[in-house]
Structures are given as C-alpha cells and as structure tokens.
Design a protein around this motif. Structure first.
Motif, short mmCIF file in Angstrom:
data_model
loop_
_atom_site.label_atom_id
_atom_site.label_comp_id
_atom_site.label_asym_id
_atom_site.label_seq_id
_atom_site.Cartn_x
_atom_site.Cartn_y
_atom_site.Cartn_z
N LEU A 1 2.98 -18.45 1.51
CA LEU A 1 3.77 -17.75 0.48
C LEU A 1 3.00 -16.47 0.16
CD1 LEU A 1 5.43 -19.30 -2.68
CD2 LEU A 1 4.63 -16.95 -2.55
N SER A 2 3.53 -15.34 0.62
CA SER A 2 2.82 -14.07 0.48
C SER A 2 3.57 -13.12 -0.43
CB SER A 2 2.64 -13.41 1.85
OG SER A 2 1.81 -14.18 2.66
N PRO A 3 2.98 -12.77 -1.57
CA PRO A 3 3.62 -11.81 -2.46
C PRO A 3 3.77 -10.45 -1.78
CG PRO A 3 1.71 -12.86 -3.51
CD PRO A 3 1.68 -13.23 -2.07
N VAL A 4 4.89 -9.78 -2.02
CA VAL A 4 5.08 -8.41 -1.50
C VAL A 4 4.88 -7.46 -2.67
CG1 VAL A 4 6.71 -6.79 -0.46
CG2 VAL A 4 6.71 -9.19 0.26
N THR A 5 3.99 -6.50 -2.49
CA THR A 5 3.69 -5.58 -3.60
C THR A 5 4.31 -4.20 -3.37
OG1 THR A 5 1.58 -5.13 -2.49
CG2 THR A 5 1.55 -6.70 -4.32
N GLU A 6 4.85 -3.96 -2.18
CA GLU A 6 5.40 -2.62 -1.89
C GLU A 6 6.40 -2.69 -0.75
OE1 GLU A 6 2.23 0.33 -1.36
OE2 GLU A 6 3.53 1.28 0.12
N LEU A 7 7.54 -2.02 -0.91
CA LEU A 7 8.50 -1.85 0.20
C LEU A 7 8.80 -0.37 0.34
CD1 LEU A 7 10.67 -2.65 2.30
CD2 LEU A 7 12.26 -2.99 0.39
N ASP A 8 8.61 0.16 1.54
CA ASP A 8 8.91 1.58 1.82
C ASP A 8 8.27 2.50 0.77
OD1 ASP A 8 10.46 0.59 3.88
OD2 ASP A 8 12.36 0.77 2.79
N HIS A 9 7.01 2.23 0.43
CA HIS A 9 6.24 3.04 -0.52
C HIS A 9 6.74 2.93 -1.96
CE1 HIS A 9 4.06 4.81 2.85
NE2 HIS A 9 5.23 4.98 3.44
N ARG A 10 7.65 2.00 -2.23
CA ARG A 10 8.06 1.76 -3.62
C ARG A 10 7.39 0.50 -4.11
NH1 ARG A 10 11.58 4.43 -0.29
NH2 ARG A 10 13.06 5.81 -1.35
N PRO A 11 6.56 0.59 -5.16
CA PRO A 11 5.89 -0.62 -5.65
C PRO A 11 6.89 -1.65 -6.17
CG PRO A 11 5.31 1.30 -7.00
CD PRO A 11 6.25 1.78 -5.93
N ILE A 12 6.60 -2.90 -5.93
CA ILE A 12 7.41 -4.00 -6.49
C ILE A 12 6.52 -4.73 -7.49
CG2 ILE A 12 8.64 -6.14 -5.93
CD1 ILE A 12 9.18 -4.98 -3.16
N ALA A 13 7.11 -5.13 -8.60
CA ALA A 13 6.35 -5.77 -9.70
C ALA A 13 5.16 -4.89 -10.09
CB ALA A 13 5.91 -7.18 -9.31
N GLY A 14 5.38 -3.57 -10.09
CA GLY A 14 4.31 -2.62 -10.46
C GLY A 14 3.14 -2.67 -9.49
N GLY A 15 3.39 -3.14 -8.26
CA GLY A 15 2.32 -3.20 -7.25
C GLY A 15 1.41 -4.40 -7.47
#
Ligand SMILES: Cc1ncc(COP(=O)(O)O)c(C=O)c1O
Length: 328
Positions: free
Chosen positions: A280-294
C-alpha cells in the motif's frame, strides 16, 4: 509511523531486479517435481517464451519475527484467479484450487525462509510449437519463491506521472487475465515513468479514464469516500484491492467503485496504490501536482497501518487472509 522495510529483503529485491543469478539453494516446482531453481529450465522453442502465452501470479509471504512464523497472503484468492485466467487461455484439466494452494505452500516451505518472500506461480503453454494460437497446446504449472522486500519505499510516498501509453483494452488483451505477454504494456508504462524521474505511472483506459498504475490498483479519497475504478475499466481485479475494500468496511469508510477522471485525481484529497508488489503506497504527487499537500493523508495512513498489521499476522481480525507456512 509508516515503517515496513527490511534491509536484507530490499537488497535481495534489488539483486532480483538487476538480473542476478538466483541463489543456488532455492527450490522451485517444475514439471511436477521440486527441483533446484537453477535446474528449472525450458526450451527456447517453448510457446510461452515465443508468444507470451502464460498467466501468472505474484504473491507475498510475510515473516512475523515475534511469532517466528511465515504467513502466505491470500493464497486461495491468487490460486482461484490464476485458475480462471488459465481457462481464458484455453488451458483445460487444471488441478483444483486446493491442490494449487498445497503446491504453493510446499514450494515456500522447502525454501525455509526466515524473512519476507515473493512467490511466482505460472501456468504456461509448454508445447514446442511455432505458430501463434491458444488451442491444442500442452501446458505446465511452475512455482518459484525468492526472498523479497519492498521495491517501493512505502515510508516516503510515490511520485507518479500520467503515462502516454494507454492500458491494453479488454477487447485487445485483457488486463484482467494477468497474461504474461500483456505485461509488455505495463513495462512501457513503468519504464517511461522511471526514465522521466517518477516512481510509477498513472495509466488511462483507451477512453481516458484512470485505470490503474503499471502493476498496481489505485484508490483516491474525495470528501471522505474511497473511490476506485470499476472492474470494467481495464484493471486487473486485484487481490489487494479487495482486501483494502474489506479493511475500509471494517473502519466504516465508504467505498465506491466508479470511473475516475484524470483531473479528479488532481483535486483529490488523497491517493494510494495497492498491489502485491507495491503493497500500500501513498501517492504524494501526480503530474507535478501535490496530492494531500505532498504528504500522506489520514485515511491512507490509517489503511496503511492496518494493512501491514494484517498481512504480518498482527491483527486477529484478518487471520483469514493468511496461511501459516509449516516450518519443517
Ligand atoms: C496490472 C496490475 N494491476 C494490479 C495489480 C495488483 O494486483 P494484486 O493486488 O492482485 O497483486 C497487479 C499485480 O500486482 C498488476 O500486475
């Protein structure tokens, strides 16, 4: 704290990914017998080698240091899936699921691991025959097992990019089938992402919906609801995906399976990948847009901790996921 790493296992997995020769003492199941892994060899004329006509599974076994026990994760579910998928390739007279599970357990047992392991069962077209087709070909079942750790740093979260390579559509090469030849599609996606400095790829369906990662399913969180693409968006119907749904149910987190747009992920509150490989790997960024504030969002964190407790045999509520591998 998000911790789930063993140095030895990571080193083993790094060696495996760079093509190092398998350790001489590993045992595989091959042509009905348990043999040294190095002796489990096929002809270059094997149909599956020439055309990718095989189906496979990836399974993890987790070592519980305190209990001194190795647990196989979701063995029955993996064997049910490979058996169904072998049927998709017109393989018949397949052993029952119980027998397949027994063979997997025995292969792991004979390797006497005292650490995490990765298990690879495969049904392949074993006929020595030139000519691309699925019918009138013999098949064999093989299983190997190697020491294995995390190939993605689950503590850190992953940065992903949208792949320019779409997922192979169900009416071209069904991702659901976990067909060996189909993994060239996944290889294009993973390599494009890594060579561009990302950890993983977001893969879209031919009609532009989010499907999954190169070899992992995906979830996003929007307004407290866990969303995941439906089984008819060209995904592999992941064993881990189902396990996460069960965990979410236990915590009262609502889950919805529906098509997800790429831009919905840009505005999502959280995202994570799941699968046997990535766990289970958290994603912190998609296409240079932070997710969950990085950072790693609260629902992802909660599921992450619960998942690793469950797979390692530290949560009595999820022991039905596990098969204890006999020590001797
Ligand atoms: C394409 C693809 N999607 C998803 C997954 C996750 O499936 P599972 O949870 O059954 O390992 C995998 C395998 O790990 C995969 O190869």
């Amino acid at each position: 704290m998000l911790t789930e790493k063993t140095k030895d296992a990571a080193a083993h997995s790094a060696a495996a990914s760079h093509g190092a020769a398998p350790s001489a003492d590993l045992v595989a199941y091959f042509e009905g017998k348990y043999v040294a892994l190095g002796d489990a060899k096929v002809s270059i004329m094997t149909h599956a080698f020439m055309y990718g006509t095989a189906v496979f599974e990836g399974i993890r076994a987790y070592w519980n240091e305190d209990q001194g026990v190795l647990y196989g994760l979701k063995l029955r579910e993996h064997m049910e899936r490979i058996r169904r998928n072998a049927g998709m390739l017109l393989m018949t007279d397949l052993p029952p699921v119980d027998e397949l599970v027994r063979t997997v357990v025995e292969t792991i047992r004979r390797n006497h691991f005292r650490g995490d392991a990765y298990v690879r069962p495969c049904f392949y077209k074993s006929g020595l025959s030139v000519g691309v087709r699925l019918h009138n070909l013999a098949h064999e079942f093989v299983v190997f097992a190697i020491p294995f750790g995390n190939y993605i740093d689950v503590d850190k979260g992953v940065r992903i990019m949208t792949s320019t390579w779409r997922r192979n559509a169900d009416d071209a090469l069904p991702a659901r089938g976990k067909i060996v030849g189909g993994y060239v599609n996944m290889a294009f996606q993973k390599t494009e992402a890594e060579l561009n400095g990302f950890d993983e790829a977001l893969v879209l369906t031919p009609d532009g919906h989010a499907s999954e990662a190169s070899a992992a399913n995906m979830f996003v969180v929007r307004d407290g609801v866990l969303l995941t693409p439906p089984v008819n968006d060209d995904i592999l119907e992941g064993v881990t995906r189902r396990a996460i749904m069960e965990l979410a149910g236990t915590f009262g987190i609502p889950v919805e399976s529906r098509s997800i747009d790429r831009s919905e992920i840009y505005v999502a509150d959280e995202m994570f990948l799941c699968g046997t490989g990535v766990q289970l790997s958290p994603v912190t960024e998609l296409d240079h847009r932070p997710i969950a504030g990085g950072a790693i969002g609260p629902i992802t964190r909660q599921l992450h901790e619960a998942y690793f407790a469950a797979v390692r045999g530290n949560d009595p509520r999820f022991m039905h996921w596990l098969t204890e591998i006999p020590a001797r």
